[in-house]
Design a protein around this motif. Structure first.
Motif, PDB file in Angstrom:
ATOM      1  N   UNK A  17       0.835  -1.201   0.000  1.00 49.68           N
ATOM      2  CA  UNK A  17       0.000   0.000   0.000  1.00 49.68           C
ATOM      3  C   UNK A  17       0.870   1.251   0.000  1.00 49.68           C
ATOM      4  N   UNK A  18       1.876   1.281   0.870  1.00 44.38           N
ATOM      5  CA  UNK A  18       2.759   2.452   0.952  1.00 44.38           C
ATOM      6  C   UNK A  18       4.033   2.050   1.679  1.00 44.38           C
ATOM      7  N   UNK A  19       5.136   2.657   1.288  1.00 45.27           N
ATOM      8  CA  UNK A  19       6.420   2.429   1.939  1.00 45.27           C
ATOM      9  C   UNK A  19       7.208   3.728   1.889  1.00 45.27           C
ATOM     10  N   UNK A  20       7.849   4.089   2.993  1.00 45.99           N
ATOM     11  CA  UNK A  20       8.649   5.305   3.005  1.00 45.99           C
ATOM     12  C   UNK A  20       9.030   5.705   4.414  1.00 45.99           C
ATOM     13  N   UNK A  21       9.403   6.961   4.571  1.00 47.85           N
ATOM     14  CA  UNK A  21       9.830   7.480   5.868  1.00 47.85           C
ATOM     15  C   UNK A  21       8.751   8.354   6.471  1.00 47.85           C
ATOM     16  N   UNK A  22       8.610   8.252   7.783  1.00 46.14           N
ATOM     17  CA  UNK A  22       7.626   9.042   8.510  1.00 46.14           C
ATOM     18  C   UNK A  22       8.214   9.473   9.846  1.00 46.14           C
ATOM     19  N   UNK A  23       7.699  10.574  10.358  1.00 45.71           N
ATOM     20  CA  UNK A  23       8.133  11.034  11.680  1.00 45.71           C
ATOM     21  C   UNK A  23       7.203  10.535  12.776  1.00 45.71           C
ATOM     22  N   UNK A  24       5.967  10.097  12.389  1.00 45.90           N
ATOM     23  CA  UNK A  24       5.023   9.578  13.373  1.00 45.90           C
ATOM     24  C   UNK A  24       4.007   8.674  12.686  1.00 45.90           C
ATOM     25  N   UNK A  25       3.597   7.627  13.411  1.00 49.11           N
ATOM     26  CA  UNK A  25       2.545   6.720  12.953  1.00 49.11           C
ATOM     27  C   UNK A  25       1.530   6.612  14.075  1.00 49.11           C
ATOM     28  N   UNK A  26       0.249   6.736  13.733  1.00 49.61           N
ATOM     29  CA  UNK A  26      -0.836   6.538  14.705  1.00 49.61           C
ATOM     30  C   UNK A  26      -1.748   5.470  14.125  1.00 49.61           C
ATOM     31  N   UNK A  27      -2.018   4.421  14.917  1.00 53.46           N
ATOM     32  CA  UNK A  27      -2.855   3.326  14.433  1.00 53.46           C
ATOM     33  C   UNK A  27      -3.781   2.864  15.553  1.00 53.46           C
ATOM     34  N   UNK A  28      -4.883   2.233  15.148  1.00 60.35           N
ATOM     35  CA  UNK A  28      -5.836   1.688  16.108  1.00 60.35           C
ATOM     36  C   UNK A  28      -5.548   0.197  16.289  1.00 60.35           C
ATOM     37  N   UNK A  29      -5.335  -0.209  17.532  1.00 57.32           N
ATOM     38  CA  UNK A  29      -5.138  -1.620  17.854  1.00 57.32           C
ATOM     39  C   UNK A  29      -6.339  -2.098  18.667  1.00 57.32           C
ATOM     40  N   UNK A  30      -6.394  -3.389  18.927  1.00 55.35           N
ATOM     41  CA  UNK A  30      -7.510  -3.916  19.710  1.00 55.35           C
ATOM     42  C   UNK A  30      -7.481  -3.406  21.154  1.00 55.35           C
ATOM     43  N   UNK A  31      -6.353  -2.868  21.585  1.00 57.88           N
ATOM     44  CA  UNK A  31      -6.228  -2.310  22.939  1.00 57.88           C
ATOM     45  C   UNK A  31      -6.361  -0.793  22.965  1.00 57.88           C
ATOM     46  N   UNK A  45       1.417  -5.670  17.942  1.00 59.61           N
ATOM     47  CA  UNK A  45       0.024  -5.419  18.325  1.00 59.61           C
ATOM     48  C   UNK A  45      -0.905  -5.900  17.225  1.00 59.61           C
ATOM     49  N   UNK A  46      -2.118  -6.273  17.613  1.00 59.61           N
ATOM     50  CA  UNK A  46      -3.141  -6.676  16.664  1.00 59.61           C
ATOM     51  C   UNK A  46      -3.910  -5.429  16.235  1.00 59.61           C
ATOM     52  N   UNK A  47      -4.036  -5.237  14.925  1.00 55.61           N
ATOM     53  CA  UNK A  47      -4.767  -4.083  14.402  1.00 55.61           C
ATOM     54  C   UNK A  47      -6.267  -4.258  14.597  1.00 55.61           C
ATOM     55  N   UNK A  48      -6.934  -3.162  14.884  1.00 58.83           N
ATOM     56  CA  UNK A  48      -8.388  -3.100  14.844  1.00 58.83           C
ATOM     57  C   UNK A  48      -8.751  -2.366  13.555  1.00 58.83           C
ATOM     58  N   UNK A  49      -9.973  -2.516  13.090  1.00 59.58           N
ATOM     59  CA  UNK A  49     -10.407  -1.807  11.889  1.00 59.58           C
ATOM     60  C   UNK A  49     -10.340  -0.309  12.160  1.00 59.58           C
ATOM     61  N   UNK A  50      -9.685   0.424  11.267  1.00 63.76           N
ATOM     62  CA  UNK A  50      -9.610   1.871  11.435  1.00 63.76           C
ATOM     63  C   UNK A  50      -8.517   2.494  10.608  1.00 63.76           C
ATOM     64  N   UNK A  51      -8.234   3.744  10.907  1.00 65.29           N
ATOM     65  CA  UNK A  51      -7.244   4.512  10.161  1.00 65.29           C
ATOM     66  C   UNK A  51      -5.837   4.284  10.700  1.00 65.29           C
ATOM     67  N   UNK A  68      -7.815  -6.213  10.117  1.00 68.08           N
ATOM     68  CA  UNK A  68      -7.411  -7.618  10.153  1.00 68.08           C
ATOM     69  C   UNK A  68      -5.919  -7.809   9.906  1.00 68.08           C
ATOM     70  N   UNK A  69      -5.116  -7.487  10.889  1.00 66.83           N
ATOM     71  CA  UNK A  69      -3.684  -7.677  10.728  1.00 66.83           C
ATOM     72  C   UNK A  69      -2.938  -7.345  11.996  1.00 66.83           C
ATOM     73  N   UNK A  70      -1.681  -6.972  11.825  1.00 67.91           N
ATOM     74  CA  UNK A  70      -0.854  -6.624  12.981  1.00 67.91           C
ATOM     75  C   UNK A  70       0.085  -5.486  12.644  1.00 67.91           C
ATOM     76  N   UNK A  71       0.651  -4.920  13.691  1.00 72.37           N
ATOM     77  CA  UNK A  71       1.611  -3.827  13.602  1.00 72.37           C
ATOM     78  C   UNK A  71       2.815  -4.242  14.420  1.00 72.37           C
ATOM     79  N   UNK A  72       3.998  -4.095  13.861  1.00 72.53           N
ATOM     80  CA  UNK A  72       5.210  -4.383  14.634  1.00 72.53           C
ATOM     81  C   UNK A  72       6.152  -3.193  14.558  1.00 72.53           C
ATOM     82  N   UNK A  73       6.898  -3.003  15.628  1.00 74.88           N
ATOM     83  CA  UNK A  73       7.898  -1.936  15.704  1.00 74.88           C
ATOM     84  C   UNK A  73       9.187  -2.557  16.200  1.00 74.88           C
TER      85      UNK A  73
END
Length: 89
Positions: A17-31, A45-51, A68-73
């Protein structure tokens, strides 16, 4: 001294979908919503539906819908793997 940007990869099950550099990421997780800046602790973390909202290294904003996925850092690399994801215009 400015910190190095995050390297971010947003992928859906069947395409990048997208790849590059960012200074901040905000995502919705199940928590709840999480904000990630350079230097963030490693996490998974497990992603929740959202932005997923990105502030790019040049200051521009970018938004993707994901679910429906996950986020790793790890070491300033953010990987968002979603079953479905698309950029919002």
């Amino acid at each position: 001294m400015a910190s190095a940007p995050l390297t971010v990869n947003v992928v859906a099950a069947d395409h990048e979908v997208w790849s590059g550099e960012a200074s901040m990421v905000v995502a919705r997780t199940v928590e709840g919503e999480i904000g990630i800046l350079p230097g963030h602790e490693p996490m998974l973390a497990i992603l929740a539906k959202g932005e997923v909202r990105l502030t790019l290294a040049d200051g521009r904003k970018l938004t993707a819908d994901a679910e429906d996925g996950f986020l790793s850092v790890e070491k300033d690399v953010v990987m968002i793997v979603a079953g479905t994801a698309s950029l919002v215009s």
